[in-house]
Motif scaffolding. Structure first.
Motif, PDB file in Angstrom:
ATOM      1  N   VAL A 112       4.817  10.003  -7.160  1.00  0.00           N
ATOM      2  CA  VAL A 112       5.878  10.178  -7.984  1.00  0.00           C
ATOM      3  C   VAL A 112       5.351  10.649  -9.516  1.00  0.00           C
ATOM      4  O   VAL A 112       5.802  11.484 -10.094  1.00  0.00           O
ATOM      5  N   ALA A 113       4.330   9.588  -9.722  1.00  0.00           N
ATOM      6  CA  ALA A 113       3.815   9.797 -11.133  1.00  0.00           C
ATOM      7  C   ALA A 113       3.126  11.241 -11.124  1.00  0.00           C
ATOM      8  O   ALA A 113       3.129  12.185 -12.152  1.00  0.00           O
ATOM      9  N   SER A 114       2.676  11.755 -10.326  1.00  0.00           N
ATOM     10  CA  SER A 114       1.803  13.132  -9.995  1.00  0.00           C
ATOM     11  C   SER A 114       2.731  14.255  -9.989  1.00  0.00           C
ATOM     12  O   SER A 114       2.673  15.191 -10.704  1.00  0.00           O
ATOM     13  N   ARG A 115       3.953  14.136  -9.337  1.00  0.00           N
ATOM     14  CA  ARG A 115       4.983  14.965  -9.245  1.00  0.00           C
ATOM     15  C   ARG A 115       5.556  15.335 -10.648  1.00  0.00           C
ATOM     16  O   ARG A 115       5.965  16.508 -11.082  1.00  0.00           O
ATOM     17  N   LEU A 116       5.759  14.244 -11.203  1.00  0.00           N
ATOM     18  CA  LEU A 116       6.418  13.911 -12.635  1.00  0.00           C
ATOM     19  C   LEU A 116       5.531  14.736 -14.057  1.00  0.00           C
ATOM     20  O   LEU A 116       5.918  15.642 -14.544  1.00  0.00           O
ATOM     21  N   GLN A 117       4.171  14.546 -13.607  1.00  0.00           N
ATOM     22  CA  GLN A 117       3.357  15.200 -14.433  1.00  0.00           C
ATOM     23  C   GLN A 117       3.122  16.530 -14.355  1.00  0.00           C
ATOM     24  O   GLN A 117       3.137  17.394 -15.181  1.00  0.00           O
ATOM     25  N   GLU A 118       3.300  17.071 -13.038  1.00  0.00           N
ATOM     26  CA  GLU A 118       3.182  18.515 -12.546  1.00  0.00           C
ATOM     27  C   GLU A 118       4.480  19.159 -13.186  1.00  0.00           C
ATOM     28  O   GLU A 118       4.484  20.333 -13.709  1.00  0.00           O
TER      29      GLU A 118
ATOM     30  N   ALA B 292       0.702  -1.423   0.159  1.00  0.00           N
ATOM     31  CA  ALA B 292      -0.281  -0.055   0.029  1.00  0.00           C
ATOM     32  C   ALA B 292       0.854   1.464  -0.120  1.00  0.00           C
ATOM     33  O   ALA B 292       0.360   2.233  -0.829  1.00  0.00           O
ATOM     34  N   ALA B 293       1.727   1.144   0.835  1.00  0.00           N
ATOM     35  CA  ALA B 293       2.794   2.545   0.728  1.00  0.00           C
ATOM     36  C   ALA B 293       3.532   2.812  -0.628  1.00  0.00           C
ATOM     37  O   ALA B 293       3.744   3.789  -1.061  1.00  0.00           O
ATOM     38  N   TRP B 294       4.019   1.528  -1.092  1.00  0.00           N
ATOM     39  CA  TRP B 294       4.725   1.684  -2.475  1.00  0.00           C
ATOM     40  C   TRP B 294       3.557   2.273  -3.590  1.00  0.00           C
ATOM     41  O   TRP B 294       4.010   2.998  -4.519  1.00  0.00           O
ATOM     42  N   HIS B 295       2.367   1.438  -3.361  1.00  0.00           N
ATOM     43  CA  HIS B 295       1.200   2.282  -4.547  1.00  0.00           C
ATOM     44  C   HIS B 295       1.281   3.737  -4.104  1.00  0.00           C
ATOM     45  O   HIS B 295       1.246   4.458  -5.191  1.00  0.00           O
ATOM     46  N   ASP B 296       1.012   4.114  -2.910  1.00  0.00           N
ATOM     47  CA  ASP B 296       0.870   5.628  -2.667  1.00  0.00           C
ATOM     48  C   ASP B 296       2.237   6.398  -3.282  1.00  0.00           C
ATOM     49  O   ASP B 296       2.068   7.358  -3.865  1.00  0.00           O
ATOM     50  N   ALA B 297       3.488   5.667  -3.069  1.00  0.00           N
ATOM     51  CA  ALA B 297       4.516   6.401  -3.452  1.00  0.00           C
ATOM     52  C   ALA B 297       4.654   6.741  -4.822  1.00  0.00           C
ATOM     53  O   ALA B 297       5.108   7.593  -5.330  1.00  0.00           O
ATOM     54  N   LEU B 298       4.319   5.522  -5.522  1.00  0.00           N
ATOM     55  CA  LEU B 298       4.472   5.507  -7.060  1.00  0.00           C
ATOM     56  C   LEU B 298       3.480   6.570  -7.476  1.00  0.00           C
ATOM     57  O   LEU B 298       3.626   7.134  -8.613  1.00  0.00           O
ATOM     58  N   GLY B 299       2.299   6.758  -7.128  1.00  0.00           N
ATOM     59  CA  GLY B 299       1.127   7.373  -7.399  1.00  0.00           C
ATOM     60  C   GLY B 299       1.969   9.019  -7.155  1.00  0.00           C
ATOM     61  O   GLY B 299       1.598   9.876  -7.890  1.00  0.00           O
TER      62      GLY B 299
ATOM     63  N   SER C 105       3.368  22.725  -5.822  1.00  0.00           N
ATOM     64  CA  SER C 105       4.276  21.588  -5.494  1.00  0.00           C
ATOM     65  C   SER C 105       4.505  21.241  -3.862  1.00  0.00           C
ATOM     66  O   SER C 105       4.196  20.131  -3.776  1.00  0.00           O
ATOM     67  N   LEU C 106       4.834  22.327  -3.131  1.00  0.00           N
ATOM     68  CA  LEU C 106       5.163  22.102  -1.918  1.00  0.00           C
ATOM     69  C   LEU C 106       3.849  21.569  -1.125  1.00  0.00           C
ATOM     70  O   LEU C 106       3.744  20.627  -0.345  1.00  0.00           O
ATOM     71  N   LYS C 107       2.665  22.031  -1.455  1.00  0.00           N
ATOM     72  CA  LYS C 107       1.174  21.668  -0.669  1.00  0.00           C
ATOM     73  C   LYS C 107       0.858  20.190  -1.101  1.00  0.00           C
ATOM     74  O   LYS C 107       0.699  19.451  -0.198  1.00  0.00           O
ATOM     75  N   ARG C 108       1.072  20.015  -2.594  1.00  0.00           N
ATOM     76  CA  ARG C 108       0.614  18.657  -2.879  1.00  0.00           C
ATOM     77  C   ARG C 108       1.475  17.680  -2.198  1.00  0.00           C
ATOM     78  O   ARG C 108       1.188  16.301  -1.945  1.00  0.00           O
ATOM     79  N   SER C 109       2.980  17.934  -2.171  1.00  0.00           N
ATOM     80  CA  SER C 109       4.145  17.020  -1.506  1.00  0.00           C
ATOM     81  C   SER C 109       3.831  16.793  -0.244  1.00  0.00           C
ATOM     82  O   SER C 109       3.571  15.663   0.067  1.00  0.00           O
ATOM     83  N   TYR C 110       3.493  17.723   0.705  1.00  0.00           N
ATOM     84  CA  TYR C 110       3.043  17.664   1.824  1.00  0.00           C
ATOM     85  C   TYR C 110       1.719  16.796   2.033  1.00  0.00           C
ATOM     86  O   TYR C 110       1.977  15.769   2.830  1.00  0.00           O
TER      87      TYR C 110
END
Length: 110
Positions: free
Chosen positions: A50-56, A41-48, A84-89
């Motif tokens: 990363v994908a959203s940050r790359l899209q941004e 579950a943690a890897w799923h969230d982490a990869l999501g 980016s900071l808001k979404r990363s947090y």
């Protein structure tokens, strides 16, 4: 070293060693399903995340390329950093909450 000798060395039993536990899932049995599911579950969230940050970042690069003057570029950059900071947090908190919830539910007596 001749070619025949090199081929013989490459086919020696030492170079054909296989890991017996890779062919069978028996080595996974000692692991509890709960911690494994927690990490999945943690890897799923982490990869999501990363994908959203790359899209941004891709969207940011596109927006920067479309800026016509330095003031517009500065505004675009400031918005990107702030969002980016808001979404990363928020996403980081979500990952840690997922881990915390899954490990607390996996503890004996709960």
């Amino acid at each position: 070293m001749t070619i025949e000798q090199a081929q013989t060395d490459a086919q020696s039993p030492q170079s054909n060693f296989k890991f017996p536990f890779l062919g069978s899932p028996e080595w996974l049995k000692p692991f509890s399903a709960s911690p494994v599911n927690s990490y999945v579950a943690a890897w799923h969230d982490a990869l999501g995340f990363v994908a959203s940050r790359l899209q941004e970042q891709a969207d940011y690069a596109k927006n920067m390329a479309e800026c016509s003057d330095p003031a517009e570029a500065l505004k675009c950059h400031a918005e990107f950093v702030q969002n980016s900071l808001k979404r990363s947090y928020a996403d980081g908190s979500k990952i840690f909450d997922t881990l915390r919830a899954s490990f607390s539910s996996a503890q004996p007596g709960k």
